[in-house]
Design an enzyme around this catalytic site. Structure first.
Site, short mmCIF file in Angstrom:
data_model
loop_
_atom_site.label_atom_id
_atom_site.label_comp_id
_atom_site.label_asym_id
_atom_site.label_seq_id
_atom_site.Cartn_x
_atom_site.Cartn_y
_atom_site.Cartn_z
N PHE A 10 0.86 -1.19 0.00
CA PHE A 10 0.00 0.00 0.00
C PHE A 10 0.90 1.23 0.00
CE2 PHE A 10 -2.54 3.46 1.47
CZ PHE A 10 -3.79 3.23 0.91
N ASP B 289 9.42 3.08 1.60
CA ASP B 289 8.21 3.82 1.96
C ASP B 289 8.02 3.67 3.47
OD1 ASP B 289 5.70 4.72 2.57
OD2 ASP B 289 4.71 3.84 0.84
N LYS C 141 2.51 11.21 7.30
CA LYS C 141 1.71 10.93 8.49
C LYS C 141 2.16 11.67 9.74
CE LYS C 141 -0.04 6.35 7.16
NZ LYS C 141 -1.48 6.49 7.04
C1 LIG Z 1 3.04 2.85 3.59
C2 LIG Z 1 2.11 3.93 3.12
N1 LIG Z 1 2.42 4.62 2.02
C3 LIG Z 1 1.63 5.61 1.55
C4 LIG Z 1 0.46 5.94 2.20
C5 LIG Z 1 -0.41 7.03 1.67
O1 LIG Z 1 -0.38 8.12 2.52
P1 LIG Z 1 -1.54 9.22 2.44
O2 LIG Z 1 -2.79 8.58 2.95
O3 LIG Z 1 -1.05 10.34 3.32
O4 LIG Z 1 -1.65 9.62 1.03
C6 LIG Z 1 0.09 5.22 3.35
C7 LIG Z 1 -1.16 5.54 4.05
O5 LIG Z 1 -1.69 4.77 4.82
C8 LIG Z 1 0.94 4.21 3.83
O6 LIG Z 1 0.66 3.50 4.93
#
Ligand SMILES: Cc1ncc(COP(=O)(O)O)c(C=O)c1O
Length: 463
Positions: A150, A235, A265
């Site tokens: 994700f 990520d 976040k």
């Molecule tokens: C690992 C990871 N990458 C990217 C995102 C996307 O972040 P955003 O919701 O701020 O766009 C998330 C969101 O949960 C995430 O957990």
């Protein structure tokens, strides 16, 4: 007409569900009402939410991880008020702000391998930026991502999503994206072998399902990427900023030096949307390589003063309050205590995680009576069992938790990092009680499960 927030909130109190039903997302309202999560919260402090009746809830979701330092933190609030009171020039655009420079410097002090920072407004924007940087830096198109990954829900990030329930119906996505199984080095090597890959995107711990790789996977994956000329992009949007008991989750493994690290976040203490890509100078130099390309990638609100000030305050709070060490110690203790429940309860299959990113995984029961009930739930919706666990955790124990992904038997805990011993006891007591109920037949949990399964089957049949 004057605007006064207090009057507005007081005059319209109690209308949130009807307003959302009418103007926003009625499916969300229906879902909350169905599972009994339709409370009216009026206050939040640290790891707690308070509803209109004065009930206190332990928040193990922390807004999907953004409130790592706890809600309503006085230091972050003061930083935000100070920025507003200072009437600083914000977003001048044809200027460079001191606050963004300071936050970049402070962020990089936690990431010794990285040299430059790009700021944006969310996690998914950080992923989009990294995709463009990787293509610009390598001159290649192909992107590799993992099963169950994700990385966000905009089109580029969605192209790197490993779950069909998010992707279906939104294609065509980026053509040059290739999926490999998580924690599978031979598959990664095969995907890299043609020498046409721009980057491999990976979560050090996968958020969906809370899957941890083997202890050598990340370092080996980074080495393979370097060998084949692809960027290794970590990520850390969910795992970063202390969540796993180190500043970055990749810091747990030796010899992992990502080319790009993505955070978002928790970086702004939960108050202001923010995202950041930290990385090697040569990559940034390829993107912003000439004066006429100084704005070739960016976003109007990126580097805004509120986000930058909140970021500086958040990093200070993390250090001053020892929250990263707390995440590590509390996480170890919870892992041990929740893990001990496995010997008591046959349906508790696994307890795993790192720091305060934890998961409890359930599996089918052996006893005949329970098996029949489990099969009924399975027939209704795969993974429905976990809903029947998080509902009593909430209604009976005032614990807010979530199922870790679609069609999964995994409940995920992502609390603020300021969790206390009393909170830890609260969590263990609540899980012990609810899981015990799951192993009794009849019990209130299986009554609820039967109702949920019945409703789902009726909905599927269109009755
Ligand atoms: C690992 C990871 N990458 C990217 C995102 C996307 O972040 P955003 O919701 O701020 O766009 C998330 C969101 O949960 C995430 O957990």
């Amino acid at each position: 007409m004057t605007f006064d927030l207090g009057t507005e909130l007081a005059d319209r109190a109690g209308e949130s569900f009807s307003l959302h039903e009418k103007y926003l997302n009625p499916a969300m309202v229906r879902m909350l009402k169905t599972i009994g999560f339709d409370r009216t919260y009026v206050r939040a402090q640290g790891q707690y939410l308070f509803d209109v009746n004065g009930e206190r809830y332990l928040d193990l979701l922390s807004g999907f991880g953004v409130f790592a330092v706890g809600r309503s933190h006085p230091v972050i609030k003061k930083a935000l008020r100070d920025v507003l009171d200072a009437d600083l020039p914000n977003l001048v655009q044809l200027d460079v702000s001191l606050l963004a420079g300071l936050l970049a410097e402070r962020l990089l002090s936690h990431m010794p391998g990285q040299e430059k920072v790009f700021f944006c407004n969310s996690g998914t924007e950080a992923v989009e930026a990294a995709i463009k940087m990787a293509r610009a830096a390598t001159g290649r198109n192909k992107l590799i991502f993992c099963d169950h990954a994700f990385h966000g829900l905009t089109m580029g990030a969605l192209s790197l999503n490993g779950d069909h329930s998010f992707r279906d119906g939104f294609g065509p996505l980026l053509a040059d994206s290739v999926r490999v199984p998580f924690n599978d080095l031979p598959a990664l090597e095969a995907a890299l072998a043609a020498g046409d890959v721009a980057a491999f995107f990976v979560e050090p711990i996968q958020g969906k399902g809370v899957h941890l790789p083997s202890s050598t996977y990340l370092a080996e994956a980074a080495r393979l990427c370097r060998t084949h000329g692809a960027l290794f992009v970590a990520d850390e949007i969910q795992t970063g900023i202390g969540r796993t008991g180190k500043f970055l989750a990749t810091d747990h493994a030796a010899n992992v030096d990502p080319d790009l690290v993505l955070v978002a976040k928790a970086l702004s203490g939960g108050y202001v949307p923010v995202g950041a890509v930290a990385g090697k100078r040569w990559i940034f130099d390829k993107l912003f390589n000439r004066m006429d390309r100084a704005v070739v990638h960016g976003s109007t609100f990126g580097k805004n003063n509120l986000a930058m000030a909140a970021g500086l305050a958040t990093l200070a709070v993390l250090e001053d309050e020892g929250l990263i060490a707390n995440a590590r110690l509390r996480g170890e203790s919870l892992l041990r205590r929740l893990g001990a429940l496995k010997s008591k309860y046959e349906m508790l299959a696994d307890v795993r995680g790192q720091g305060l990113m934890l998961a409890l995984e359930f599996g089918p029961p052996k006893s005949l009576a329970l098996r029949a009930a489990w099969s009924l739930l399975e027939k209704a919706t795969k993974g429905l069992f976990c809903q029947t666990v998080i509902i009593p955790l909430f209604t009976r124990h005032r614990i807010l938790s979530q199922v870790a992904g679609h069609e999964m038997y995994v409940i995920k805990l992502l609390p603020p990092l300021c969790l206390t011993q009393a909170d830890e006891d609260w969590i263990v007591r609540a899980f012990d009680d609810v899981i015990a109920d799951c192993h009794r037949m009849p019990s209130s949990i299986w009554d609820l499960a039967t109702t949920l399964a019945g409703n789902t089957l009726k909905r599927k049949a269109g009755t």
